[in-house]
Motif scaffolding. Structure first.
Motif, PDB file in Angstrom:
ATOM      1  N   UNK A 103       0.697  -1.142   0.085  1.00  8.60           N
ATOM      2  CA  UNK A 103      -0.087  -0.009  -0.140  1.00  8.60           C
ATOM      3  C   UNK A 103       0.711   1.296  -0.140  1.00  8.60           C
ATOM      4  N   UNK A 104       1.880   1.196   0.626  1.00 11.09           N
ATOM      5  CA  UNK A 104       2.884   2.306   0.602  1.00 11.09           C
ATOM      6  C   UNK A 104       3.444   2.571  -0.442  1.00 11.09           C
ATOM      7  N   UNK A 105       3.969   1.326  -1.253  1.00  9.68           N
ATOM      8  CA  UNK A 105       4.561   1.527  -2.562  1.00  9.68           C
ATOM      9  C   UNK A 105       3.705   2.093  -3.502  1.00  9.68           C
ATOM     10  N   UNK A 106       2.250   1.684  -3.409  1.00 13.43           N
ATOM     11  CA  UNK A 106       1.170   2.295  -4.511  1.00 13.43           C
ATOM     12  C   UNK A 106       1.092   3.755  -4.049  1.00 13.43           C
ATOM     13  N   UNK A 125      -7.512  -2.264   8.560  1.00 14.44           N
ATOM     14  CA  UNK A 125      -6.366  -2.477   9.573  1.00 14.44           C
ATOM     15  C   UNK A 125      -5.216  -2.085   9.003  1.00 14.44           C
ATOM     16  N   UNK A 126      -4.908  -2.962   7.826  1.00 20.87           N
ATOM     17  CA  UNK A 126      -3.706  -2.762   7.180  1.00 20.87           C
ATOM     18  C   UNK A 126      -3.559  -1.228   6.679  1.00 20.87           C
ATOM     19  N   UNK A 127      -4.488  -0.655   6.149  1.00 22.07           N
ATOM     20  CA  UNK A 127      -4.691   0.508   5.396  1.00 22.07           C
ATOM     21  C   UNK A 127      -4.341   1.708   6.398  1.00 22.07           C
ATOM     22  N   UNK A 128      -5.071   1.388   7.666  1.00 21.40           N
ATOM     23  CA  UNK A 128      -4.910   2.563   8.723  1.00 21.40           C
ATOM     24  C   UNK A 128      -3.105   2.457   9.172  1.00 21.40           C
ATOM     25  N   UNK A 129      -2.587   1.415   9.232  1.00 18.49           N
ATOM     26  CA  UNK A 129      -1.341   1.465   9.690  1.00 18.49           C
ATOM     27  C   UNK A 129      -0.356   1.969   8.436  1.00 18.49           C
ATOM     28  N   UNK A 130      -0.584   1.630   7.292  1.00 24.07           N
ATOM     29  CA  UNK A 130       0.379   1.939   6.101  1.00 24.07           C
ATOM     30  C   UNK A 130       0.123   3.395   5.884  1.00 24.07           C
ATOM     31  N   UNK A 131      -1.130   4.218   5.556  1.00 26.05           N
ATOM     32  CA  UNK A 131      -1.492   5.239   5.338  1.00 26.05           C
ATOM     33  C   UNK A 131      -1.547   6.272   6.208  1.00 26.05           C
ATOM     34  N   UNK A 132      -1.903   5.625   7.509  1.00 24.07           N
ATOM     35  CA  UNK A 132      -2.094   6.601   8.631  1.00 24.07           C
ATOM     36  C   UNK A 132      -0.888   6.795   9.199  1.00 24.07           C
ATOM     37  N   UNK A 133      -0.112   5.522   9.839  1.00 22.32           N
ATOM     38  CA  UNK A 133       1.098   6.011  10.653  1.00 22.32           C
ATOM     39  C   UNK A 133       2.358   6.330   9.625  1.00 22.32           C
TER      40      UNK A 133
END
Length: 304
Positions: free
Chosen positions: A54-57, A220-228
Motif C-alpha cells: 500500500x505504501x508503494x502504491x 486495519x492494514x490501510x490505517x497502519x500503512x497510510x495513517x502511521x
C-alpha cells in the motif's frame, strides 16, 4: 532553517499545524492497535507485505533513482521496510498484552542515542544518560512482573525491533538530501518485494487467501500503512520544516501514552502496578531523551 520557518516557529502553531499535529498523534497512538488486528486477521509477514504494498502504491509517483545514493537507500529500505517487521509483527501475533509491547517499543529512542554516540561521535550529557538508564530499567521491570511474565518472548522481539528501527533512524540521518516521499517510495517497493517473497515461503496459505480477506482486515492494514507511515511521518516532516525541532518533538510524547491506554482498553488486558510503574519510568526516560535531543536540534523518532 529558512527565515519563514524561523518566523513560524517563533509565532507558534497555526490552525493547520494543530490539525496536522492532532492527526499525527492519533494515528501514531492507535497504530499498534491496528497492526495487532491485522496480524491476527491475516498473518504476520503477509500483513507486513500488504502494508508495504500500500505504501508503494501511494508513493509510486515519487519513486526515482537518486544518483550516488541508491546503495544507502536500498540498505535503509531493507532495514526499516523489511527487518523491522520480522520481529515486530511476530511479537504482536504472540502477545496478549499489547500495552506491554507499546512500552517496550519505546526503546527505539534510547537505542538511537546509543548508536549515535557509537557511530556518529555524538556527545551526550548526564540528563540523556539518565534517560537511557530509566528507559531500560522500566522495561526490565516489565520482565519481572508476574502478571506479564508470559509476554517475555514478545517483549524481547519488540525490543529487537526497536533496535532495528533505531539503526534505521541512524541511516536516515545520513540521507538528509533525499526527500521523505522518495524514501517512503523505496521502502514500499523494496519492502513489498522482499516481504512478498518471504510470505510466499513461510505463509503460503495466508498469501493465497489475500484476495478473500474481509474489508476489515484490509482496513486495519490501510490505517497502519497510510495513517502511521504517511500521515504520521509525513506530518512530522512537514512540521519540522516549519518549526524548530524543540517546539515539535515534545508533542510526539503524547502518542506512546495514548498507545498504552488505548491498547489496554481495546483488548481488555490488565495493567498491573509493576507494569504501570515500569511504563511511567520508560516514558519519563524517553521524554528526557527526546526533549534534550530536540534542544540540540536532533530529531529522534520512536517506532510509531
Amino acid at each position: 532553517m529558512s527565515s519563514a520557518s524561523s518566523s513560524a516557529g517563533q509565532s507558534g502553531f497555526g490552525t493547520r499545524d494543530w490539525i496536522v499535529l492532532t492527526a499525527m498523534t492519533i494515528v501514531w497512538g492507535l497504530n499498534i492497535i491496528f497492526v495487532k488486528l491485522s496480524v491476527d486477521a491475516i498473518a504476520p509477514m503477509t500483513a507486513a507485505f500488504l502494508r508495504q504494498s500500500m505504501i508503494a502504491l501511494a508513493c509510486l509517483p515519487f519513486l526515482r533513482v537518486v544518483p550516488g545514493r541508491m546503495a544507502a537507500i536500498v540498505t535503509l529500505s531493507l532495514v526499516v521496510g523489511v527487518l523491522f517487521y520480522l520481529p515486530m509483527n511476530y511479537a504482536l501475533a504472540m502477545a496478549k498484552n499489547v500495552s506491554a509491547l507499546a512500552i517496550a517499543s519505546q526503546l527505539s529512542v534510547p537505542f538511537a542515542v546509543i548508536l549515535s554516540v557509537l557511530f556518529l561521535g555524538e556527545r551526550i550529557g548526564l540528563p540523556r544518560i539518565m534517560g537511557i538508564v530509566m528507559a531500560f530499567s522500566g522495561v526490565l521491570l516489565l520482565g519481572v512482573d508476574p502478571g506479564i511474565v508470559h509476554e517475555l518472548p514478545a517483549i524481547g522481539l519488540a525490543s529487537i525491533s526497536a533496535f532495528v528501527w533505531a539503526a534505521g533512524s541512524l541511516l536516515t540521518r545520513r540521507l538528509p538530501d533525499v526527500p521523505v516521499p522518495v524514501l517512503f517510495a523505496w521502502f514500499g517497493v523494496v519492502g513489498s518485494v522482499t516481504l512478498g517473497t518471504i510470505s510466499i515461503i513461510v505463509e503460503p496459505a495466508a498469501m493465497a487467501g489475500v484476495g478473500h480477506l474481509p474489508w476489515q482486515a484490509f482496513g486495519a492494514v490501510a490505517f497502519s500503512a497510510l495513517g502511521s507511515s504517511l500521515i504520521g511521518h509525513g506530518g512530522l516532516a512537514w512540521l519540522v520544516q516549519r518549526h524548530p525541532i524543540a517546539l515539535v518533538m515534545p508533542y510526539t510524547l503524547i502518542a506512546p501514552v495514548l498507545s498504552v491506554i488505548v491498547a489496554a482498553l481495546a483488548f481488555g488486558t490488565p495493567v498491573t502496578g509493576l507494569m504501570l510503574l515500569g511504563g511511567v519510568i520508560v516514558l519519563a526516560g524517553v521524554a528526557i531523551i527526546t526533549l534534550r535531543s530536540a534542544q540540540k536540534g536532533v530529531m529522534i523518532e520512536d517506532m510509531q
